[in-house]
Each structure stands twice: as structure tokens, then as C-alpha cells.
Design a protein around this motif. Structure first.
Motif: not given
Ligand code: AMP
Ligand code: TRP
Length: 329
Positions: A106-129
Motif C-alpha cells: 500500500m503506497t499510502q503507508f509508505k507516504d504517511k509512515g515516511k518510509g520508516n516502517a520500524e517507527r510507524a504505528g501498527v494501526g497505520l499499517f492496518t489502516y486499509p483493513v
């Protein structure tokens, strides 16, 4: 039986012309033809940090904006996502059938997580679900959104199809409705990017509640491409974007919009565009102000009640199909 529509926006930041032209305007146009549900997705909002007091206020402000845009509570259902707890419940179930790999794409996760998956919230990752849950709970046929949501819609379709295949026919598989014009309004400052709530440069976006002076200044400062003619041209995204806004504000066809500015310069064009936007937003802003709090509360309460009836029925069916039974069910 009418087919169903579901859509929503997050009560964060300030809504801009892109949100209106890409989404809300189409909700209003489609609401007579479909049974419609328009949700204020506050659970999506907290996938990024929010100030609680601001979130509370923005939730009600967004309801006012839906109404001022012309969503009619007599024919459409307007409600707040957190009032219907089935959204979060079905999201859990869908997160058990979604795959890490498909969410990673999902490209929006990459944008909103600013490319730093380690620091991004799990909710941001599962947002599309959670978004799929919103849509599938209502057996939605059509989802009117801007172009940036297309990929999320495809995931919703995949999850619906997978569930139906594994557990038997349960969900309607939704179709996106992405308008042919206005689905991707661009920043006035950086026309390579979409107009966005989270843009650090406020001059890039015209907010629906901006005053006349601010709108005029932003349009005067809008970047333009090289060349002098006022025409749609893929190679000149800045001028094409401004013309698209003009076309949608005035209801003119592309050819009429171009003909209107034949032989005119950028200065003239920008003044007329500013005037058209200001005139369009003036009555809208008045309606936002006029809305009575008690009336608003009643609309949202009634909306949640209507939504809950359908959401409950879908979730019950999902649990039954999966063999999820408790002592009380
Ligand atoms: P959001 O503010 O992210 O909750 O978006 C609400 C709706 O506005 C969604 O349907 C988006 O696809 C749509 N939208 C957001 N930005 C734009 C844009 N720049 N142009 C067109 N539609 C947009
Ligand atoms: N993700 C959408 C956005 O950011 C908002 C949204 C949440 C939505 N749930 C939805 C849109 C369901 C359509 C349908 O714009």
C-alpha cells in the motif's frame, strides 16, 4: 431495492477543494440514486497522533461540512465511525485474512509512515483493513472517492472475494467510483503532488473555510507552467489543474472554459478563478456556521442507530460463517 454507497473522510486537518471535488461533491450527486452512508472516520484519524480536544472538535466540524456540502440527512445516513463498534470488530476479523505482503504494497503507508516502517504505528499499517471493514459491513456496491484511495478499494475487493471464497457468499464486492474530472486536484504550489491536508505549505491548498482574501492570495501565488495560453495540456499540469478547478466551480465544459479565456493572460485568468472560488464557497461557509448543535447531534445519533442495524446483521453473519460463537450468541 436501491444499491448502496459508503464513503468517509477523516476528521483531521482542514478539508480542501480536492476533498470536495474528488469526494463530497459526488456523494451529493449520487445520494438520490443510492442508499447512502457517509461516515466520519475518527478511528482512522488516530492512526497518526492527534490532540484529543482538537479531534473532538474536528469530528463535529466535519459533520457540519458534510451537511453544508449538500448531504441530505433526510435521505442519507451520516454517522461517526466510533459510534458503531462493529467497524473495529470486523476489522479484527479481516486483519486475520489480510496478508502482510498485500498491506506492505500500500503506497499510502509508505507516504504517511515516511518510509520508516520500524517507527510507524501498527494501526497505520492496518489502516486499509479498517477501511475495508467500513465498506464491507454495509454490503456496499459503490464507493465514491478520490484517486488516492483506488489501491485501498482494490484491497477491500480482494478481502471480500477471499472471505466469500473461504466461508461462503457473505459480502458484496464493492466498486470504486472515481470521478472522471476532479479525482486528483493538485497542489497550487507543487503541481507534481496532490492537494493535501497535511501539506506543510498551506499556500498549496484552498481550504473550504478559507476567507476571500486568503483564497485570492493563494490563487495569485499559484505556480504556472511556461507558456502563455490558458488551455488543458498534459504537459502543463499547473494550468490544467487551475482550469479543472475553474471548470468544476462554474459547471462549464472543458471547451467552454478554454474558450472563455481565449486570448486572455494568466493575470486575468487568476482573478476570475479566485472570484469563482470565493463565490462558490461563500454560501457553503454560511451553511457551516448556521448549523445548530442540537440538530447536528440528533442527525448523528439517528445516523448511528440506522448504521448499527445493518452493521450488526453483517457481523452476525460473519461470526456464524466462521464458527465464532460465545455463551450469549
Ligand atoms: P481524507 O481527507 O484523506 O479523509 O480524504 C477524503 C476524500 O477526499 C477521499 O475520498 C480522498 O480520495 C479525497 N481526496 C483527498 N485529496 C484529494 C485531492 N487532492 N483531489 C481529489 N480528491 C482528494
Ligand atoms: N481512507 C479514506 C481517506 O483517507 C477515508 C476512508 C475511511 C474511507 N474509510 C473509508 C473512504 C471507506 C471510503 C470508504 O480518504
Amino acid at each position: 431495492m436501491k444499491k448502496r454507497i459508503f464513503s468517509g473522510a477523516q476528521p483531521t486537518g482542514n478539508l480542501h477543494l480536492g476533498n470536495y471535488l474528488g469526494a463530497l461533491k459526488n456523494w451529493v450527486n449520487l445520494q438520490n440514486e443510492y442508499e447512502s452512508f457517509f461516515c466520519i472516520v475518527n478511528l482512522h484519524a488516530v492512526t497518526l497522533p492527534q490532540n484529543p480536544e482538537v479531534l473532538r472538535q474536528k469530528t463535529l466540524d466535519l459533520a457540519r461540512i458534510y451537511l453544508a456540502s449538500g448531504v441530505d440527512p433526510e435521505i442519507s445516513t451520516i454517522f461517526i465511525q466510533s459510534d458503531v463498534s462493529e467497524h473495529a470488530e470486523l476489522a479484527w476479523i479481516l486483519s486475520c485474512i489480510a496478508r502482510m505482503g498485500e498491506l506492505e504494497r500500500m503506497t499510502q503507508f509508505k507516504d504517511k509512515g515516511k518510509g520508516n516502517a520500524e517507527r510507524a504505528g501498527v494501526g497505520l499499517f492496518t489502516y486499509p483493513v479498517l477501511m475495508a471493514s467500513d465498506i464491507l459491513l454495509y454490503q456496499t456496491h459503490l464507493v465514491p472517492v478520490g484517486k488516492d484511495q483506488k489501491q485501498h478499494l482494490e484491497l477491500s475487493r480482494d478481502l471480500a472475494e477471499r472471505f466469500n471464497r473461504d466461508f461462503g457468499e457473505t459480502f458484496v464486492v464493492p466498486e470504486p467510483f472515481i470521478p472522471p474530472v476532479g479525482a486528483n486536484i493538485l497542489s497550487l504550489q507543487e503541481p507534481a503532488k496532490k492537494m493535501s491536508k497535511s501539506d506543510e505549505n498551506a499556500n498549496g491548498s484552498i481550504f473550504l473555510l478559507d476567507d476571500a482574501d486568503t483564497i485570492t492570495k493563494k490563487i495569485k501565488r499559484a505556480v504556472t507552467d511556461s507558456g502563455t495560453t490558458i488551455e488543458f495540456d498534459e504537459a502543463r499540469p499547473a494550468i490544467s489543474n487551475l482550469l479543472t478547478i475553474y471548470q468544476l466551480m462554474t459547471g462549464k465544459t472543458p471547451a467552454e472554459a478554454e474558450a472563455h479565456f481565449g486570448g486572455k493572460g494568466y493575470g486575468h485568468f487568476k482573478s476570475e478563478l479566485a472570484e469563482a472560488v470565493v463565490e462558490f464557497l461563500r454560501p457553503f461557509q454560511q451553511r457551516v456556521k448556521d448549523f445548530d448543535d442540537a440538530e447536528l447531534n440528533k442527525i448523528l445519533k439517528d445516523g448511528a442507530e440506522k448504521a448499527r442495524l445493518i452493521a450488526c446483521e453483517t457481523l452476525r453473519d460473519v461470526y456464524a460463517k466462521m464458527g465464532i460463537v460465545g455463551a450469549e450468541t
